[in-house]
Design an enzyme around this catalytic site. Structure first.
Site, PDB file in Angstrom:
ATOM      1  N   PRO A 265       0.710  -1.429   0.093  1.00 49.89           N
ATOM      2  CG  PRO A 265      -0.903  -1.362   1.707  1.00 49.89           C
ATOM      3  CD  PRO A 265       0.493  -2.113   0.876  1.00 49.89           C
TER       4      PRO A 265
ATOM      5  CD  GLU B  49      -0.343  -5.088  10.806  1.00 47.99           C
ATOM      6  OE1 GLU B  49      -0.153  -4.004  10.728  1.00 47.99           O
ATOM      7  OE2 GLU B  49      -1.100  -5.833  10.582  1.00 47.99           O
TER       8      GLU B  49
ATOM      9  NE  ARG C 296      -4.208  -4.796 -22.675  1.00 46.41           N
ATOM     10  CZ  ARG C 296      -4.631  -3.864 -23.700  1.00 46.41           C
ATOM     11  NH1 ARG C 296      -3.846  -2.727 -23.674  1.00 46.41           N
ATOM     12  NH2 ARG C 296      -5.612  -3.986 -24.537  1.00 46.41           N
TER      13      ARG C 296
ATOM     14  CG  ASP D 286      -5.337   0.124 -24.832  1.00 48.24           C
ATOM     15  OD1 ASP D 286      -6.205  -0.070 -25.522  1.00 48.24           O
ATOM     16  OD2 ASP D 286      -4.523  -0.786 -24.288  1.00 48.24           O
TER      17      ASP D 286
END
Length: 249
Positions: free
Chosen positions: A91, A118, A156, A171
């Site tokens: 994160p 954790e 991709r 894209d």
């Protein structure tokens, strides 16, 4: 390219890598996925890969030894002069985006480390990884889904993966703008018609329309992206027209 994924749950990747474009890229020899259970590298007699944090606190922390050894082992199996790119899914990492995907697609070997519990022993961050990446501002149970996202978005982009080589180039986010609208047959459906310009066969006008539609969609949905791209004089002129229309409305 080779993408090595270090995980405690290798079965999560079985279905993902056996479907659609990811499977096709493997069959063509464009990419190789190597899913590694780093528990197998644990030197603990019970194959533990986590322990309590020094200083106390809730949760368990992944220990460095199994992950260091797993990364070293997969690096040794690579026949490349370029160093491996070792990516920690966490994160606290930098926000993943298309620019990062394009950067990683230039590498020969990606090692994606999927955490659980954790967190990681800090020495993994400091002395092993080259990048820390987060796919969004939220917390998942582990890094596996993030690794799937990176593997898909990078694969991709590799030459030969997509049937149409221009697909990845146009894209959303690849040009800095959101992608323009697409239409296909029939030309009329439930009284809803395809824009006439797309049926004209005039390629220059179609390209201009698509660029303008991409600008319009970006202004409406992600105006923040405009600050990160180089706009042409024609782009600026069209954006000014949009502003004037908006002010009149």
């Amino acid at each position: 390219m080779k993408i090595s994924i270090l995980t405690l749950f290798p079965d999560m990747f079985t279905g993902v890598f056996q479907q659609s474009i990811l499977n096709s890229a493997q069959q063509k020899g464009i990419v190789e996925y190597d899913v590694i259970n780093f528990r197998e590298f644990s030197k603990d007699k019970h194959s533990k890969v986590d322990d309590y944090p020094y200083g106390g606190g809730g949760g368990m922390v992944l220990t460095p030894q199994p992950i260091f050894d797993a990364v070293e082992a997969t690096r040794k199996r690579m026949d490349s002069q370029k160093p491996s790119r070792v990516i920690l899914l966490c994160p606290q990492g930098e926000r993943y985006n298309q620019k990062k995907a394009e950067e990683l697609a230039q590498e020969d070997h990606l090692v994606l480390i999927c955490g659980h519990y954790e967190g990681y022993d800090e020495r993994i961050r400091e002395y092993l990884v080259t990048d820390e990446v987060s796919i969004g501002d939220y917390v998942l149970t582990g890094g596996e889904i993030g690794a799937m996202v990176i593997a898909d978005s990078v694969t991709r982009l590799l030459p030969g993966t997509l049937g149409n080589e221009t697909s990845a180039v146009t894209d959303s986010y690849s040009t800095g703008l959101l992608e323009y609208p697409h239409y296909t047959r029939p030309a009329k459906f439930k009284d809803f018609e395809v824009p006439e310009i797309l049926l004209s066969g005039h390629h220059a006008n179609i390209e201009e329309w698509r660029r303008q539609q991409a600008l319009k969609r970006t202004v409406e949905r992600r105006p923040d992206l405009l600050d990160m791209i180089d706009l042409t004089k024609e782009d600026e002129k069209y954006l000014q027209q949009l502003r004037e229309l908006r002010n009149k409305g």
